[in-house]
Design an enzyme around this catalytic site. Structure first.
Site, mmCIF file in Angstrom:
data_model
loop_
_atom_site.group_PDB
_atom_site.id
_atom_site.type_symbol
_atom_site.label_atom_id
_atom_site.label_comp_id
_atom_site.label_asym_id
_atom_site.label_seq_id
_atom_site.Cartn_x
_atom_site.Cartn_y
_atom_site.Cartn_z
ATOM 1 N N TYR A 50 2.716 -5.492 1.022
ATOM 2 C CA TYR A 50 1.498 -5.883 0.316
ATOM 3 C C TYR A 50 0.978 -4.691 -0.458
ATOM 4 O O TYR A 50 0.862 -3.591 0.096
ATOM 5 C CB TYR A 50 0.443 -6.353 1.318
ATOM 6 N N ASP A 73 3.163 3.358 -1.398
ATOM 7 C CA ASP A 73 1.852 2.767 -1.154
ATOM 8 C C ASP A 73 1.457 3.146 0.271
ATOM 9 O O ASP A 73 1.891 2.519 1.241
ATOM 10 C CB ASP A 73 1.911 1.254 -1.341
ATOM 11 N N LYS A 131 -8.127 2.800 2.401
ATOM 12 C CA LYS A 131 -8.505 2.638 3.810
ATOM 13 C C LYS A 131 -9.076 3.913 4.440
ATOM 14 O O LYS A 131 -10.243 4.197 4.236
ATOM 15 C CB LYS A 131 -7.323 2.034 4.589
HETATM 16 C C1 PLP Z 1 -4.831 -2.873 2.333
HETATM 17 C C2 PLP Z 1 -3.704 -2.540 1.462
HETATM 18 C C3 PLP Z 1 -3.798 -2.632 0.067
HETATM 19 C C4 PLP Z 1 -4.991 -3.220 -0.626
HETATM 20 O O1 PLP Z 1 -6.147 -2.497 -0.415
HETATM 21 P P1 PLP Z 1 -7.568 -3.204 -0.670
HETATM 22 O O2 PLP Z 1 -8.545 -2.094 -0.499
HETATM 23 O O3 PLP Z 1 -7.661 -4.288 0.345
HETATM 24 O O4 PLP Z 1 -7.542 -3.757 -2.051
HETATM 25 C C5 PLP Z 1 -2.731 -2.194 -0.690
HETATM 26 N N1 PLP Z 1 -1.633 -1.700 -0.105
HETATM 27 C C6 PLP Z 1 -1.493 -1.595 1.228
HETATM 28 C C7 PLP Z 1 -0.256 -1.016 1.814
HETATM 29 C C8 PLP Z 1 -2.520 -2.027 2.057
HETATM 30 O O5 PLP Z 1 -2.359 -1.969 3.386
#
Ligand code: PLP
Length: 470
Positions: A186, A281, A309
């Site tokens: 994601y 990511d 995060k």
């Molecule tokens: C949570 C997450 C996102 C998206 O972040 P948001 O602040 O929810 O838009 C993107 N990449 C990874 C790996 C994530 O865990």
């Protein structure tokens, strides 16, 4: 059960003469603190249930992010009233041990006094200026010092924005269009990334979203996670057109799946050989699996790193960074446009800085990783003592639980875990005051506020839940 509850609410809801009286009547209904007793069911309509009914009238599904709605596991999500350390309290005053941590950010626990103090001090000076501040510079310097491969970074407000901008940078810097991603990973909900995505998209069974033009996703190549052969084939076939590869080096949006050393090494090798950019990511794994993130853990260096995060400590703050030569493509220096009204917001930055200060303390990550490891080992042992097919894994303070005999290494293996069993386990744990992510496809998180006593309580609850499962 919910259908009957809904009927009761509708019955006592007055037919509105005007929207004004309607709203006032409604408020008084929901303002009552005492649970409603339904004699035929012996069932109390608690405050979270009332709020969930009310929320669904004005917010799609009653939530502002889909997994919160508990669709995968069923039932009503507790509405959270407050949190402290490792604990949450819902609107009914029920206490939970929190293993979600706001989906990752709360690594020092909720409402940490040092973080709150820093934010209060920042707030005294104003909430947003839309102009540069000294704190942003200090924050950027800290990230550059701590995270490999980053010489410069840009702050944004969400992981979605950061990943979207990182992909744009990869395309802008290489002049190529194709981006490789992996099924079950994601990267936020930007159009081109919502193909076979993880997290909520996966949980709700729509890993590819409606509303994304076919023309957009034509430029996204989706491969299997941890599959080196597919990576090699894709580069052999499309190499000169591939702008970059975006990957969660430790996947946390299809439950927890470690990227193998061979897989990550192969990505590095193919990207370098074909002039493509490797985008890690690390929105979830950054400052979570180690102080330097997955790059530190695996020794594989990315070209572009996406963070979120933990860096915001609970406030809307995310970032993407790379070596200076690449970041020069970003406006105002270069032609890759990227901007944000609230980017680098002073309160968010103050929260992030205070969090970074706490996690840099010597031994912080060692202690946290050890406690998380103890937790997953105790859970696996408790399940094994009851002959339940269960396994668990952790990387730093991220963990995965799987109703399967071994830890999955691929998306396909994650899909083979017993989801129904997880859903029952989830509710058994919730009843015992342990708040897990409401989906079999999410990782869990331990914070520095989860002390040995809290871990023991989780393990005791899990023992009872496993008993109830057999
Ligand atoms: C949570 C997450 C996102 C998206 O972040 P948001 O602040 O929810 O838009 C993107 N990449 C990874 C790996 C994530 O865990």
């Amino acid at each position: 059960m919910n259908v009957r509850v809904f009927t009761v609410v509708v019955m006592i809801r007055p037919r509105a003469a005007s929207s004004l009286t309607y709203r006032r009547q409604d408020d008084s209904l929901y303002a009552q603190k005492r649970p409603i007793y339904l004699p035929n069911q012996g069932f109390h309509l608690n405050r979270s249930q009332q709020l969930f009914e009310r929320a669904q009238r004005t917010i799609p599904g009653g939530v502002n992010s889909p997994v919160r709605a508990f669709r995968a596991v069923g039932g009503t999500p507790p509405f959270i009233a407050r949190a402290q350390g490792a604990l949450l309290w819902d609107a009914d005053g029920r206490r939970y041990i929190d293993l979600v941590g706001s989906w990752g950010p709360m690594i020092v626990g909720h409402a940490h006094p040092a973080v709150l103090r820093a934010m209060q001090e920042a707030a005294e000076n104003g909430l947003s200026f839309g102009a540069p501040t000294e704190a942003e510079v200090e924050f950027a310097e800290s990230i550059v010092n701590l995270v490999p491969s980053i010489e410069q970074l840009r702050l944004v407000s969400s992981g979605t924005e950061a990943a979207m901008s990182a992909v744009r940078l990869a395309r802008g810097a290489t002049g190529r269009d194709l981006v490789v991603k992996f099924e079950g990973c994601y990267h936020g909900h930007a159009d081109g990334m919502l193909v076979k995505a993880g997290s909520g998209a996966l949980t709700l069974g729509h890993p590819s979203s409606a509303g994304v033009p076919a023309d957009v996703i034509r430029n996204t190549l989706v491969l299997d996670y941890n599959d080196c052969q597919q990576v090699q084939d894709a580069f052999r076939q499309h190499g000169p057109k591939i702008a970059g590869v975006i990957v969660e080096p430790v996947a946390g949006n299809m439950n927890l799946v470690r990227g193998s050393a061979e897989f990550l090494g192969r990505l590095r090798q193919e990207c370098t050989r074909h002039g493509a950019l490797l985008v890690f990511d690390e929105v979830m794994s950054g400052f979570r699996v180690a102080l330097g993130g997955a790059q530190q853990l695996t020794g594989v260096a990315a070209d572009i790193v996406v963070l979120g995060k933990v860096i915001g400590g609970g406030m809307p703050l995310a970032a993407f960074g790379a070596r200076a030569e690449l970041m020069r493509h970003i406006a105002p220096l270069g032609a890759v446009y990227q901007a944000g009204t609230l980017s680098g917001n002073p309160i968010a930055v103050a929260c992030g800085l205070a969090t970074l200060r706490l996690i840099r303390e010597p031994g912080f990550y060692e202690r946290l990783a050890l406690r998380t490891r103890n937790l997953v080992e105790a859970l696996a042992q408790a399940a094994s003592a009851r002959s339940i097919r269960f396994s668990a894994d952790s990387v730093g303070s991220m963990f995965g639980m799987y109703f399967a005999s071994s830890v999955p290494t691929s998306y396909r293996e994650v899909m083979q875990c017993d989801r129904e069993r997880f859903n029952r386990f989830f509710h058994l744990m919730l009843e015992r005051g342990v708040y897990l992510a409401p989906s079999a496809y999410e990782a869990g998180f331990v914070s520095s506020a989860h002390d040995d006593a809290i871990i023991a309580q989780i393990v005791a609850a899990a023992g009872e839940a496993f008993d109830a499962l057999t």
